[in-house]
Design an enzyme around this catalytic site. Structure first.
Site, PDB file in Angstrom:
ATOM      1  N   THR A 169      31.020  41.744  39.977  1.00  0.00           N
ATOM      2  CA  THR A 169      30.612  40.794  41.020  1.00  0.00           C
ATOM      3  C   THR A 169      29.933  41.594  42.125  1.00  0.00           C
ATOM      4  OG1 THR A 169      32.484  39.343  40.612  1.00  0.00           O
ATOM      5  CG2 THR A 169      31.552  39.245  42.813  1.00  0.00           C
ATOM      6  N   GLY A 199      35.396  30.601  39.567  1.00  0.00           N
ATOM      7  CA  GLY A 199      36.332  31.609  40.063  1.00  0.00           C
ATOM      8  C   GLY A 199      36.392  31.621  41.574  1.00  0.00           C
TER       9      GLY A 199
END
Length: 319
Positions: A169, A199
């Protein structure tokens, strides 16, 4: 009122970074930090700077965001992103978006062009069309590596959890010369995730949070764990109680580990321009620019320092 010295901090994801990818990850976060800092140096806002830094990493296939995102169970890319402005707590986010190169740009448009904060899937797609964001074929975002990993994870004896450790990420936090803070985070999510899984990244307070009264933070790691403890907001809470960015980050990461067994990493800047990059995983690629010095690292305790001029010169030579 003294002008603030601008600061930018970026991360390219917490987890395990394979040896052969280390250099690319280091170069990618350094490039993103220098780009974001360039925006700040020209008087740009913290929001502009974090968007630019994250866009740079979305375009870099070394990271799990934009091009290079991991694939869901069906072999498609579904991406999440968030951006937040610490001045007025405005935020924009998108989740489960497909076929666009830069989800962070779309998140910014959600923040600025709608009364909403989070658009998902088909609705986000329609909004992107309305905003004239070019659509690209989904395959364009898929790298050989993502497809290989997806196939491996489909094998009956595979353990996708093993691969999740290499996440990637991306995120950025900044403070500009006006003293405004901002954060941005973008991700392709978990490899072989269920279709429609969202998420922590798109969730305000989990994937990121920015408030001029305390500071800004962007998170990376196991999304479901991050959501359980609302990690980004938890760190700012600790800073509001008087902790330094580093202690606040470590305290929150430690709580996430002991309470729910989750690992991750965070970048933080407080309203005074003090910063931290901390992680409970094996590694996290990160870079910071402050006072015309560049700091970066991947391993715990690793911290290289260069002058920005030197770093920009080696950027131009293509490292």
């Amino acid at each position: 009122l003294g002008r603030m010295k601008p600061v930018i901090v970026v991360h390219g994801g917490a987890g395990r970074i394979f040896r052969e990818r280390e250099e690319g990850c280091r170069a990618g976060v350094v490039r993103a930090a220098l780009r974001g800092y360039g925006v700040l140096k020209q008087g740009g806002s913290a929001v502009d700077a974090v968007e630019e830094a994250v866009r740079s990493m979305e375009d870099d296939p070394h990271f799990n965001a934009g091009c290079g995102s991991v694939l869901n169970e069906k072999g498609e890319v579904e991406m999440d992103a968030i951006i937040m402005d610490g001045k007025n707590l405005d935020s924009g986010a998108v989740s489960a978006v497909k076929c666009i190169a830069n989800p962070i740009k779309l998140a910014r448009l959600v923040m600025e062009k709608t009364k909403h904060m989070l658009l998902t899937d088909h609705g986000a797609h329609l909004f992107a069309q309305a905003m004239g964001i070019p659509e690209i074929p989904g395959e364009k975002l898929i790298t050989e590596r993502s497809r290989e990993r997806w196939k491996k994870n489909l094998e009956p004896d595979s353990n996708p959890e093993e691969f999740q450790k290499d996440l990637g990420t991306v995120g950025a936090v900044a403070i500009d010369s006006e003293g405004n803070v901002a954060c941005a985070t973008s991700t392709g999510g978990l490899s072989n995730k269920l279709i429609g899984r969202v998420g922590d990244t798109a969730c305000i307070g989990s994937g990121g949070y920015a408030d001029n009264h305390s500071g800004a933070t962007s998170t990376t790691g196991h999304g479901e764990s991050i959501m359980k403890v609302v990690l980004a907001r938890l760190i700012l809470y600790h800073m509001e109680q008087g902790m330094s960015p580093e202690v606040a980050a470590d305290t929150a990461l430690d709580y996430m580990k002991t309470r729910v067994g989750g690992l991750g990493g965070v970048i933080v800047v407080n309203k005074a321009g003090e910063w931290a990059a901390r992680f409970s995983t094996k590694q996290m690629s990160w870079a910071t620019v402050k006072d015309d010095s560049l700091y970066y690292g991947i391993y715990a305790g690793e911290k290289h320092i260069k002058s920005v001029d030197e770093a920009l010169a080696s950027e131009r030579e293509g490292l």
